[in-house]
Design a protein around this motif. Structure first.
Motif, PDB file in Angstrom:
ATOM      1  N   SER A  42     -12.754 -47.344 -20.060  1.00 46.79           N
ATOM      2  CA  SER A  42     -11.297 -47.419 -19.984  1.00 46.79           C
ATOM      3  C   SER A  42     -10.723 -46.005 -20.100  1.00 46.79           C
ATOM      4  O   SER A  42     -11.024 -45.149 -19.279  1.00 46.79           O
ATOM      5  CB  SER A  42     -10.767 -48.366 -21.063  1.00 46.79           C
ATOM      6  N   SER A  81     -15.051 -48.615 -16.138  1.00 46.48           N
ATOM      7  CA  SER A  81     -13.686 -49.142 -16.041  1.00 46.48           C
ATOM      8  C   SER A  81     -12.639 -48.057 -16.250  1.00 46.48           C
ATOM      9  O   SER A  81     -11.625 -48.277 -16.908  1.00 46.48           O
ATOM     10  CB  SER A  81     -13.480 -50.282 -17.046  1.00 46.48           C
ATOM     11  N   PRO A 135      -9.743 -46.011 -14.751  1.00 44.50           N
ATOM     12  CA  PRO A 135      -8.815 -45.838 -13.618  1.00 44.50           C
ATOM     13  C   PRO A 135      -8.472 -44.364 -13.442  1.00 44.50           C
ATOM     14  O   PRO A 135      -7.391 -43.905 -13.818  1.00 44.50           O
ATOM     15  CB  PRO A 135      -7.606 -46.681 -14.031  1.00 44.50           C
ATOM     16  N   THR A 195     -17.525 -51.145 -13.054  1.00 41.04           N
ATOM     17  CA  THR A 195     -16.302 -51.901 -13.237  1.00 41.04           C
ATOM     18  C   THR A 195     -16.687 -53.299 -13.710  1.00 41.04           C
ATOM     19  O   THR A 195     -17.863 -53.645 -13.766  1.00 41.04           O
ATOM     20  CB  THR A 195     -15.496 -52.022 -11.925  1.00 41.04           C
ATOM     21  N   GLU A 247     -11.252 -57.223 -14.139  1.00 43.23           N
ATOM     22  CA  GLU A 247     -10.723 -56.237 -15.083  1.00 43.23           C
ATOM     23  C   GLU A 247      -9.423 -56.675 -15.764  1.00 43.23           C
ATOM     24  O   GLU A 247      -9.306 -56.664 -16.977  1.00 43.23           O
ATOM     25  CB  GLU A 247     -10.473 -54.906 -14.352  1.00 43.23           C
ATOM     26  N   THR A 264      -6.584 -55.658 -10.665  1.00 42.82           N
ATOM     27  CA  THR A 264      -8.019 -55.373 -10.709  1.00 42.82           C
ATOM     28  C   THR A 264      -8.450 -54.599  -9.477  1.00 42.82           C
ATOM     29  O   THR A 264      -9.127 -53.568  -9.565  1.00 42.82           O
ATOM     30  CB  THR A 264      -8.823 -56.679 -10.818  1.00 42.82           C
ATOM     31  N   PHE A 283      -8.403 -50.678 -10.429  1.00 42.82           N
ATOM     32  CA  PHE A 283      -9.743 -50.441 -10.968  1.00 42.82           C
ATOM     33  C   PHE A 283     -10.819 -50.406  -9.881  1.00 42.82           C
ATOM     34  O   PHE A 283     -11.485 -49.392  -9.683  1.00 42.82           O
ATOM     35  CB  PHE A 283     -10.089 -51.505 -12.021  1.00 42.82           C
ATOM     36  N   HIS A 336     -11.883 -56.814 -18.656  1.00 44.53           N
ATOM     37  CA  HIS A 336     -11.963 -55.431 -19.104  1.00 44.53           C
ATOM     38  C   HIS A 336     -12.534 -55.351 -20.511  1.00 44.53           C
ATOM     39  O   HIS A 336     -12.094 -56.070 -21.412  1.00 44.53           O
ATOM     40  CB  HIS A 336     -10.539 -54.843 -19.080  1.00 44.53           C
TER      41      HIS A 336
END
Length: 528
Positions: A222, A248, A250, A337, A341, A398, A402, A446
């Motif tokens: 994250s 995960s 972004p 991923t 998510e 998602t 992501f 997530h």
């Protein structure tokens, strides 16, 4: 003489965004008298002084080790300074306090402090052979979390490697970019500089813990994954790691300096520090509890976050642009991923009372995608998701925030280096009980893959098939951290071509339709 120190376990309530609960030993902090224990596996000498940790049959833990000076007083909003030397043996049997963080979104009531720049070192029993090292950067939107919620016992013992988990400054204290706080064009990245200081500490000290300073993998999930992306292109991170894992993250959700400065100036004014002549002194004079409210530069769907600032000396280019230009660190990279998510965030917002129905769908999409909301609504109509607005909305975020940016990043990086891409796809992944009150499945949401890698609580136990998947995932990570490759059966990508692996309890498989499943052609066209 040979002694060991063993702490009593304790559990803490933790935010579900970074999973829940970690057992850690604890006996107290501070210093102890100097004693001569030349062969105690619970004692290690760092460049700043000796530490005494805990020893178990299959691992050692040294917790709460300072890697930089407390960033308080005149050191608030300054680059991390060297830690002071200490005499005797510093007690390293429990983690240090969490960094000051968002109190409005905090279910972990354990101690917070500005004096928080500490790390934890997990090792297997000592053998004299140098082990590969993983440095874990925690998630939490850059406004919450801590390194000590990730119990790395299984990774260290099963993988015969050293794992380091770190704290770094969060929210306003970590990322406020007011131009009065530093040299022109170099403000806002104090938390990122903390991470670099921790990596330098690892380079200088990890051999004493049995680690190999020339075989260091940085990893994070994250916000931690976003930070790993930043280190791939940050000049000050060059040479501090040999491989990278982005979970995960972004990595397109970075903030440029002008946006961050405008937001930070408003933040300072709202805090009562609006006079340009005195703003820096005013901000540094505020009590830390006045700075718990984070500075927020933007949002991902319904979620707001802080974070590093691009277009600065510390981070000249955002990682997506850097990767596309070929200026990212040329190191093996794993990118992962989860299949669903954003369902976790949607469930959290639903529990907090947010409406997810047809009437509010345009508003939700507008908040997430701005002027593109209309075309996103056409691409993700709820009737394609069983009439469920929450699932349609979650799928859109998602895919757009992501899955497809991660795939694009992998394609860019893999033109110059080996990249291994995975999607965690366990629709029955155990989730914290409150999430089950949402009237839609969270699925492979997530952060839910993290309990397959770390020892955490707060959710039902893994069933036998999930435990098999957990063992396989850990073994993939072990292979990658040890050799730069997760091993046979997981092919590397080559540019936009190549395979991705789907991690499933009923058997992992190579997938060739990732882009189609997540509608990446649509998102690529929307981006342009």
């Amino acid at each position: 003489m040979r002694t060991t120190t063993v702490g009593k376990g304790r559990r803490r309530a933790l935010p579900v965004l970074v999973v829940l609960a970690l057992v850690l030993a604890g006996c107290g902090r501070g210093q102890t008298a100097t004693i001569d224990i030349p062969d105690d596996p619970g004692v290690v000498r760092t460049e700043s002084g000796a530490v005494r940790g805990t020893v178990s049959a299959d691992h050692r833990l040294f917790a709460g080790i300072p890697y930089a000076a407390p960033p308080v007083g005149a050191l608030r909003w300054q680059p991390p300074a060297p830690v002071a030397q200490w005499s005797g043996f510093r007690d390293a049997t429990q983690p240090g306090p969490r960094c000051i963080q968002d109190a409005s979104n905090d279910v972990d009531r354990s101690e917070t402090s500005e004096d928080c720049l500490t790390l934890n070192v997990w090792t297997p029993p000592p053998t004299g052979e140098p082990r590969p090292v993983m440095v874990w950067i925690h998630g939490g939107s850059f406004i919450n979390g801590s390194g000590d919620i990730y119990n790395a016992r299984r990774l260290a013992s099963r993988g015969d490697m050293v794992v380091v988990t770190i704290n770094y400054r969060l929210g306003a204290l970590g990322f406020l970019a007011h131009p009065a706080l530093g040299p022109a064009g170099d403000v806002g990245n104090y938390g990122l500089a903390d991470q670099q200081a921790a990596l330098r500490w690892v380079h200088d000290n990890i051999a004493a813990f049995g680690g190999d300073p020339d075989k260091v993998t940085i990893a994070g999930e994250s916000a931690g994954g976003m930070a790993v992306c930043d280190h791939l292109v940050a000049p000050g991170s060059a040479g501090l790691f040999n491989a990278a894992i982005v979970q995960s993250g972004p990595c397109q959700a970075q903030y440029d300096l002008p946006t961050a400065e405008r937001t930070s100036e408003k933040y300072a004014a709202d805090a009562g520090c609006g006079d340009p002549a005195t703003v820096a002194a005013c901000l540094r004079g505020l009590p830390p509890e006045r700075l718990q409210t984070p500075v927020l530069y933007g949002r991902i769907g319904t979620e707001q976050l802080s974070g590093p600032v691009t277009g600065t000396r510390t981070l000249p280019v955002d990682p997506m642009t850097g990767a596309a230009r070929g200026v990212a660190a040329n190191v093996p990279t794993m990118i992962g991923t989860t299949a669903d998510e954003f369902t976790l965030f949607t469930a959290l917002q639903y529990i907090r009372g947010r409406a997810f129905d047809a009437t509010h769908y345009p508003e939700l999409l507008s908040q997430a995608f701005g002027a593109n909301a209309g075309v996103v609504a056409q691409q993700y109509p709820p009737d394609q998701f069983g009439g469920s607005v929450p699932l349609a909305y979650s799928a859109a975020v998602t895919d757009g925030v992501f899955a497809c940016p991660a795939d694009r990043l992998a394609g860019s990086l893999s033109t110059n280096q080996p990249v291994y891409f995975s999607e965690f796809d366990d629709p029955g992944a155990p989730a914290p009980e409150p999430l089950h009150t949402a009237p839609f499945p969270v699925g492979a949401g997530h952060s839910l893959e993290l309990r397959y890698l770390f020892d955490v609580g707060g959710a039902p136990a893994l069933d036998p098939a999930q435990q098999r998947l957990s063992d396989e995932m850990i073994d993939y990570w072990i292979g990658f951290i040890s050799s730069g490759s997760p091993g046979a059966g997981w092919p590397a990508m080559h540019g936009d071509a190549g395979e991705r692996i789907s991690l499933q309890p009923n058997g992992n498989r190579v997938i060739a339709d990732f882009g189609e499943t997540h509608r990446c052609d649509f998102w690529a066209g929307l981006k342009s």
